[in-house]
Design a protein around this motif. Structure first.
Motif, PDB file in Angstrom:
ATOM      1  N   THR A   1     -11.745   6.041   1.078  1.00 24.88           N
ATOM      2  CA  THR A   1     -10.596   6.877   1.416  1.00 24.88           C
ATOM      3  C   THR A   1     -10.752   8.196   0.672  1.00 24.88           C
ATOM      4  OG1 THR A   1      -9.174   6.142  -0.417  1.00 24.88           O
ATOM      5  CG2 THR A   1      -9.055   4.878   1.623  1.00 24.88           C
ATOM      6  N   TRP A   2     -10.349   9.286   1.325  1.00 24.22           N
ATOM      7  CA  TRP A   2     -10.278  10.589   0.662  1.00 24.22           C
ATOM      8  C   TRP A   2      -9.442  11.541   1.504  1.00 24.22           C
ATOM      9  CZ3 TRP A   2     -15.719   9.287   1.667  1.00 24.22           C
ATOM     10  CH2 TRP A   2     -16.189   9.734   2.896  1.00 24.22           C
ATOM     11  N   GLY A   3      -8.985  12.595   0.858  1.00 22.05           N
ATOM     12  CA  GLY A   3      -8.310  13.669   1.540  1.00 22.05           C
ATOM     13  C   GLY A   3      -9.186  14.918   1.512  1.00 22.05           C
ATOM     14  N   ARG A   4      -8.685  16.004   2.113  1.00 25.70           N
ATOM     15  CA  ARG A   4      -9.389  17.287   2.090  1.00 25.70           C
ATOM     16  C   ARG A   4      -8.392  18.368   1.715  1.00 25.70           C
ATOM     17  NH1 ARG A   4     -14.031  16.906   5.415  1.00 25.70           N
ATOM     18  NH2 ARG A   4     -14.715  18.871   4.458  1.00 25.70           N
ATOM     19  N   ASP A   5      -8.781  19.260   0.802  1.00 25.51           N
ATOM     20  CA  ASP A   5      -7.902  20.368   0.461  1.00 25.51           C
ATOM     21  C   ASP A   5      -8.135  21.510   1.449  1.00 25.51           C
ATOM     22  OD1 ASP A   5     -10.098  21.915  -0.309  1.00 25.51           O
ATOM     23  OD2 ASP A   5      -9.758  21.630  -2.452  1.00 25.51           O
ATOM     24  N   PRO A   6      -7.337  22.591   1.395  1.00 25.10           N
ATOM     25  CA  PRO A   6      -7.495  23.676   2.377  1.00 25.10           C
ATOM     26  C   PRO A   6      -8.883  24.298   2.392  1.00 25.10           C
ATOM     27  CG  PRO A   6      -5.379  23.870   1.274  1.00 25.10           C
ATOM     28  CD  PRO A   6      -6.136  22.804   0.547  1.00 25.10           C
ATOM     29  N   GLY A   7      -9.603  24.227   1.279  1.00 21.81           N
ATOM     30  CA  GLY A   7     -10.954  24.765   1.236  1.00 21.81           C
ATOM     31  C   GLY A   7     -12.017  23.802   1.709  1.00 21.81           C
TER      32      GLY A   7
ATOM     33  N   LEU B   1       0.831  -1.191   0.000  1.00 22.12           N
ATOM     34  CA  LEU B   1       0.000   0.000   0.000  1.00 22.12           C
ATOM     35  C   LEU B   1       0.869   1.247   0.000  1.00 22.12           C
ATOM     36  CD1 LEU B   1      -1.389  -2.192   2.282  1.00 22.12           C
ATOM     37  CD2 LEU B   1      -3.264  -0.610   1.842  1.00 22.12           C
ATOM     38  N   ALA B   2       0.603   2.164  -0.922  1.00 18.88           N
ATOM     39  CA  ALA B   2       1.271   3.451  -0.954  1.00 18.88           C
ATOM     40  C   ALA B   2       0.758   4.306   0.210  1.00 18.88           C
ATOM     41  CB  ALA B   2       0.990   4.145  -2.288  1.00 18.88           C
ATOM     42  N   PRO B   3       1.433   5.424   0.524  1.00 23.48           N
ATOM     43  CA  PRO B   3       0.920   6.313   1.571  1.00 23.48           C
ATOM     44  C   PRO B   3      -0.535   6.696   1.314  1.00 23.48           C
ATOM     45  CG  PRO B   3       3.133   6.951   0.937  1.00 23.48           C
ATOM     46  CD  PRO B   3       2.721   5.888  -0.029  1.00 23.48           C
ATOM     47  N   GLN B   4      -1.334   6.706   2.371  1.00 26.33           N
ATOM     48  CA  GLN B   4      -2.777   6.848   2.252  1.00 26.33           C
ATOM     49  C   GLN B   4      -3.273   8.239   2.640  1.00 26.33           C
ATOM     50  OE1 GLN B   4      -4.978   4.217   1.123  1.00 26.33           O
ATOM     51  NE2 GLN B   4      -2.925   3.687   0.403  1.00 26.33           N
ATOM     52  N   PRO B   5      -4.447   8.652   2.097  1.00 25.39           N
ATOM     53  CA  PRO B   5      -5.058   9.910   2.519  1.00 25.39           C
ATOM     54  C   PRO B   5      -5.410   9.886   4.003  1.00 25.39           C
ATOM     55  CG  PRO B   5      -6.103   9.064   0.529  1.00 25.39           C
ATOM     56  CD  PRO B   5      -5.228   7.976   1.060  1.00 25.39           C
ATOM     57  N   ALA B   6      -5.809  11.048   4.507  1.00 29.31           N
ATOM     58  CA  ALA B   6      -6.054  11.171   5.940  1.00 29.31           C
ATOM     59  C   ALA B   6      -7.330  10.475   6.389  1.00 29.31           C
ATOM     60  CB  ALA B   6      -6.108  12.654   6.330  1.00 29.31           C
ATOM     61  N   HIS B   7      -8.306  10.347   5.507  1.00 25.90           N
ATOM     62  CA  HIS B   7      -9.611   9.848   5.914  1.00 25.90           C
ATOM     63  C   HIS B   7      -9.884   8.492   5.260  1.00 25.90           C
ATOM     64  CE1 HIS B   7     -10.636  13.815   7.610  1.00 25.90           C
ATOM     65  NE2 HIS B   7      -9.975  14.279   6.566  1.00 25.90           N
ATOM     66  N   ALA B   8     -10.241   7.509   6.079  1.00 25.38           N
ATOM     67  CA  ALA B   8     -10.554   6.174   5.568  1.00 25.38           C
ATOM     68  C   ALA B   8     -11.483   5.488   6.547  1.00 25.38           C
ATOM     69  CB  ALA B   8      -9.292   5.352   5.370  1.00 25.38           C
TER      70      ALA B   8
ATOM     71  N   LEU C   1     -13.257  17.501  -1.041  1.00 21.38           N
ATOM     72  CA  LEU C   1     -12.734  16.141  -1.017  1.00 21.38           C
ATOM     73  C   LEU C   1     -11.779  15.930  -2.189  1.00 21.38           C
ATOM     74  CD1 LEU C   1     -15.994  14.113  -0.262  1.00 21.38           C
ATOM     75  CD2 LEU C   1     -14.307  14.972   1.364  1.00 21.38           C
ATOM     76  N   THR C   2     -10.687  15.237  -1.933  1.00 26.28           N
ATOM     77  CA  THR C   2      -9.705  14.935  -2.977  1.00 26.28           C
ATOM     78  C   THR C   2      -9.336  13.457  -2.919  1.00 26.28           C
ATOM     79  OG1 THR C   2      -7.840  15.469  -1.520  1.00 26.28           O
ATOM     80  CG2 THR C   2      -8.756  17.267  -2.843  1.00 26.28           C
ATOM     81  N   GLY C   3      -8.985  12.911  -4.079  1.00 23.61           N
ATOM     82  CA  GLY C   3      -8.559  11.516  -4.129  1.00 23.61           C
ATOM     83  C   GLY C   3      -9.609  10.557  -3.616  1.00 23.61           C
ATOM     84  N   VAL C   4     -10.868  10.793  -3.947  1.00 19.88           N
ATOM     85  CA  VAL C   4     -11.959   9.967  -3.434  1.00 19.88           C
ATOM     86  C   VAL C   4     -11.899   8.574  -4.067  1.00 19.88           C
ATOM     87  CG1 VAL C   4     -14.458   9.725  -3.225  1.00 19.88           C
ATOM     88  CG2 VAL C   4     -13.402  12.004  -3.124  1.00 19.88           C
ATOM     89  N   ARG C   5     -11.934   7.560  -3.208  1.00 20.51           N
ATOM     90  CA  ARG C   5     -11.960   6.171  -3.673  1.00 20.51           C
ATOM     91  C   ARG C   5     -12.977   5.427  -2.829  1.00 20.51           C
ATOM     92  NH1 ARG C   5      -7.080   4.741  -6.622  1.00 20.51           N
ATOM     93  NH2 ARG C   5      -7.516   2.547  -6.159  1.00 20.51           N
ATOM     94  N   LEU C   6     -13.936   4.796  -3.499  1.00 18.99           N
ATOM     95  CA  LEU C   6     -14.982   4.019  -2.838  1.00 18.99           C
ATOM     96  C   LEU C   6     -14.952   2.601  -3.392  1.00 18.99           C
ATOM     97  CD1 LEU C   6     -17.896   6.601  -3.282  1.00 18.99           C
ATOM     98  CD2 LEU C   6     -16.423   6.356  -1.274  1.00 18.99           C
ATOM     99  N   ALA C   7     -15.095   1.618  -2.524  1.00 16.51           N
ATOM    100  CA  ALA C   7     -15.136   0.212  -2.953  1.00 16.51           C
ATOM    101  C   ALA C   7     -16.259  -0.487  -2.217  1.00 16.51           C
ATOM    102  CB  ALA C   7     -13.808  -0.483  -2.671  1.00 16.51           C
TER     103      ALA C   7
END
Length: 281
Positions: free
Chosen positions: A189-195, A161-168, A198-204
């Motif tokens: 999994t997803w991240g959040r930008d300064p605003g 697994l590569a480094p993961q976003p903050a939210h999972a 959601l970024t890098g959204v992945r759903l399975a």
């Protein structure tokens, strides 16, 4: 050649017709039910088996396919919360002390608890066999219920697994809290930008198609958007087109669609409460 290989090299030289026994929590049940799998090779005590959890300098994590789930869970600590949530509701404590990620993957059940978090994380399998090593994404490994892309004699060595976003996270809906097969499951999994977007959204999603599947429509509906009730509704509407559930003894197709929509809404609810604070910073 002994049915109890002591090293990975000995395992590679075994008859490819042998079924591998690591935890045996599915294999032995099937054999008792009369499903023959041929001769067995016990791989639970390889001297050079991968470490249960290996952390690399770039932030990547390698997980052993042969280590019991309880050991993986303990050694992860606070990392990979989606996978750890899936392990927490996997069968029972006794089974988690035997079952392995490799077995959960190779069993190729669309309702497998351990697979959705790995698909959402973009995990890659490192396979090994007589022809050497190769890699394949977890999302491409299963080709249908009980079917995988393993070649004769190949086995799963690690899950990378590569480094993961903050939210999972992970949500399983079943008939009871333990020792139950999923009616549906969702990992995210997803991240959040300064605003706050959601970024890098992945759903399975699990148990809604012949294999665990990504949900590209719902992902696209959320990507780059600040979570709002309208964004959640758009994602839920798109999710309905990402899946193809069936009706069976555990649930109807309609129930599965509704349950998965509820799981996604539940997963996004904390992001709704975080969004205003992030927009005001």
């Amino acid at each position: 050649m002994s049915p109890h290989p002591r090293t990975a090299a000995e395992l590679d030289r075994l008859d490819p017709a042998r079924a591998l026994l690591a935890g045996g929590t599915d294999l032995l049940v099937r054999r008792r039910a009369g499903h023959q799998s041929g001769p067995l090779a016990d791989v639970s005590r390889l001297r050079d088996a991968p470490a249960p959890v290996r952390r690399l300098s770039d932030g990547s994590i390698w997980l052993s396919a042969l280590a019991p789930l309880s050991v993986i869970d303990r050694e992860l600590g606070g990392e990979l919360p989606g996978l750890r949530a899936a392990i927490a509701c996997f069968a029972s404590g006794q089974i988690r002390n035997r079952a392995t990620l490799g077995g959960n993957l190779a069993n190729a059940s669309p309702a497998a608890d351990g697979v959705p978090p790995l698909v959402a994380a973009g995990a890659v399998l490192r396979l090994r066999g007589p022809a050497g090593r190769r890699e394949i994404p977890v999302a491409e490994f299963a080709t249908g219920p009980g079917r995988t892309r393993l070649a004769p004699g190949e086995w799963i060595e690690t899950i990378d697994l590569a480094p993961q976003p903050a939210h999972a996270g992970f949500r399983k809906i079943a008939g009871r809290r333990a020792l139950a097969i999923s009616v549906v499951s969702l990992a995210w999994t997803w991240g959040r930008d300064p605003g706050g977007a959601l970024t890098g959204v992945r759903l399975a999603a699990g148990a809604v198609a012949p294999t665990v599947v990504r949900c590209p429509g719902a992902e696209a509906a959320l990507e780059g958007r600040v979570p709002t009730p309208e964004a959640v509704a758009a994602a839920v509407a798109a999710l309905d087109h990402d899946i193809s559930p069936i009706s069976d003894l555990r649930a109807s197709a309609g129930y599965r669609r509704a349950a998965l929509a509820g799981a996604l809404t539940e997963a996004l609810t904390p992001a709704l409460t975080e969004a205003p604070a992030r927009r005001n910073t």
